[in-house]
Every structure is written in C-alpha cells, then in structure tokens.
Write a protein that holds these residues in place. Sequence first.
Motif, mmCIF file in Angstrom:
data_model
loop_
_atom_site.group_PDB
_atom_site.id
_atom_site.type_symbol
_atom_site.label_atom_id
_atom_site.label_comp_id
_atom_site.label_asym_id
_atom_site.label_seq_id
_atom_site.Cartn_x
_atom_site.Cartn_y
_atom_site.Cartn_z
ATOM 1 N N ASP A 144 0.834 -1.208 0.000
ATOM 2 C CA ASP A 144 0.000 0.000 0.000
ATOM 3 C C ASP A 144 0.866 1.254 0.000
ATOM 4 N N ASP A 145 1.988 1.216 0.711
ATOM 5 C CA ASP A 145 2.901 2.365 0.707
ATOM 6 C C ASP A 145 3.432 2.619 -0.705
ATOM 7 N N VAL A 146 3.800 1.541 -1.395
ATOM 8 C CA VAL A 146 4.304 1.672 -2.766
ATOM 9 C C VAL A 146 3.243 2.292 -3.664
ATOM 10 N N LEU A 151 5.547 4.726 -6.164
ATOM 11 C CA LEU A 151 6.950 4.337 -6.252
ATOM 12 C C LEU A 151 7.169 3.279 -7.328
ATOM 13 N N ARG A 152 8.381 3.225 -7.822
ATOM 14 C CA ARG A 152 8.764 2.215 -8.816
ATOM 15 C C ARG A 152 9.192 0.951 -8.064
ATOM 16 N N LEU A 153 8.523 -0.150 -8.362
ATOM 17 C CA LEU A 153 8.739 -1.406 -7.646
ATOM 18 C C LEU A 153 9.387 -2.435 -8.560
ATOM 19 N N ALA A 154 10.397 -3.139 -8.043
ATOM 20 C CA ALA A 154 11.017 -4.248 -8.779
ATOM 21 C C ALA A 154 10.619 -5.572 -8.120
ATOM 22 N N VAL A 155 10.325 -6.578 -8.932
ATOM 23 C CA VAL A 155 9.995 -7.919 -8.453
ATOM 24 C C VAL A 155 10.674 -8.934 -9.365
ATOM 25 N N LEU A 156 10.732 -10.184 -8.926
ATOM 26 C CA LEU A 156 11.223 -11.241 -9.802
ATOM 27 C C LEU A 156 10.145 -11.596 -10.820
#
Length: 289
Positions: A144-146, A151-156
């Motif tokens: 929720d913060d992202v 914000l730009r989020l990175a995941v696998l």
Amino acid sequence: MTWSRRDFLRRGVALGGGALVAGCATPGGSTLDLAREAGIITLGIANEAPYGFTGPDGRVTGEAVEVARAVFAAFDIPEIRPVTVDFGELVPGLTLARQFDLIAAGMFVTPERCASVAFSVPDYTAPTAFLVPAGNPQGVGTFDDVRDRALRLAVLGGAVEYRYALDSGIPDPQIQQLADQQALLLAVADGRADCAALTNISLKNALAGAPGSPVEVTPGSFPVVGGRTVVSAGAFAARPGDDDLLDAVNTQLRAMQGSGEWLRIAQPFGFGPDNIPGPDVTTDGLCGS
C-alpha cells in the motif's frame, strides 16, 4: 527440460493421486528404521541458496540441510546423503523414483503439494520484505505504501510478489519484472527502482552477498492482499505413509524451535526470529484442511 520453483505448481497438479499411491510402504522396514540401521538419511535438495546448496568448498549446506543434520543426529543417524535435482523434480524423485528419503529444500506448503507429499510441521515462515535505499527514505513497509507514493517497484519475473503488487492496486507500468535477486539489488542500488519486494529470507541472502551495497531490508510481514493475509511457510516433505519418519522430524523440529537451536542454525543463512513459525501457522491450515 529444467523446471523452476515457479513451474512446480502446474506440474504438481498433474502428479496428483498417482504420487500418493507410489509413496506408501518401504520394503524391508520403515524409512526411519532403515536409515537408523544404515546410519544415513538421504535428502533431496535443489541446489538453491539459502535452503540446500553446494558451497564453494564443495560441502552441501543450507538452512534446511543443517537443520536436517541436527534433527537426524538426535535419532542416531549421523550422516546425511544429499541428492541434487531440479526443484520441479523433487516430488517425483521422492514419491515415484524414490531417489531420496526426505525433501529438504525449503519447499513451501501449498494445497496442491499436499496432494502429493506429507509435509512436516512448518520449518520456517517467509514474510515479505522490501529492499530499499539505506535509511528507507520513502518509509516503505507495505505494498500500500508503494501504491500510495507512486513508487517504482522491482519484483522477480513470475514470482508471487508481482501478483501481490497488482492486487494491491499498484499500476503495472510502475512494476519492473527482473531476472534474479542480484538484478533486484542493483536496480535499487542504482536508483532505477525505488524498492524491490521478495521474501525477507531471499533479500537478506542477496544483501549478504553484496557487502557495502547502499541498501537495506525492511522488517518482514505477511502481505494483506484483497483483505486476506497471505502466509508463506516452508517444511520438509516425506512420502505419504512414512509416518515414523515424519513424527521423528516433527518431534525434533518443534524442540529445536522452542529451545533456540533452530535459530542458531538458521541465522547464518539469513533467517531471523520473525521466520520462526507462530502457533497459528500449521501444516493443516497451509494445506487447506
């Protein structure tokens, strides 16, 4: 063909009942009795850090391997014999090919897998955490913060965190799907992503391999997605019907978790107190029983 951890669920459904039939009686005595007689237990691993892998010195180690060593030493089985296969081959290697006696690979307990193998009590839980710049300047702690801070989020790529992000309302253009843990670390360290999401175990393991990186790992927690808390936990897996073996593992694993021995063994591999399963995390619950 190589099967990854992410491919496994699709294949596990296809194995289904046939694997159950294959894993009942062990000719000549129970698996535990035979292991005691020989002084050796055979473990299936997937060469995946930090659970079970071959170190630079050629020795097989990892959280699950070292916990298993301690478990079976208590039952007068002083030697483990690891057998390395692709992650997707662990269940058929246990139940069909009978290549090993127990899976010790940090395998998550899921209803699909519970249809094919008998899981021990949970060995560990794997809360989600975020890799952030040192000091966590954006105050990231949840998906929720992202979302709220754009914000730009990175995941696998293909990992569950991508679905968690989408289900939390993070727009797809804000999410970068990357190849591995190292890529996540570099993306945050270089400023190409504001944060990265993965289990706290995996992120701590990645950070341990990159001392001096200007990033840190936030405290772990189980994400709330669609109003439901998602709990991930790993365990050892035996053939259905190997009740003596499973009872022995459960007895000793509970004792080690309660005494602090489990934490002493697991900490060098990136595990901490928040990875010890609470009393409400049960195999029956994770299996959907």
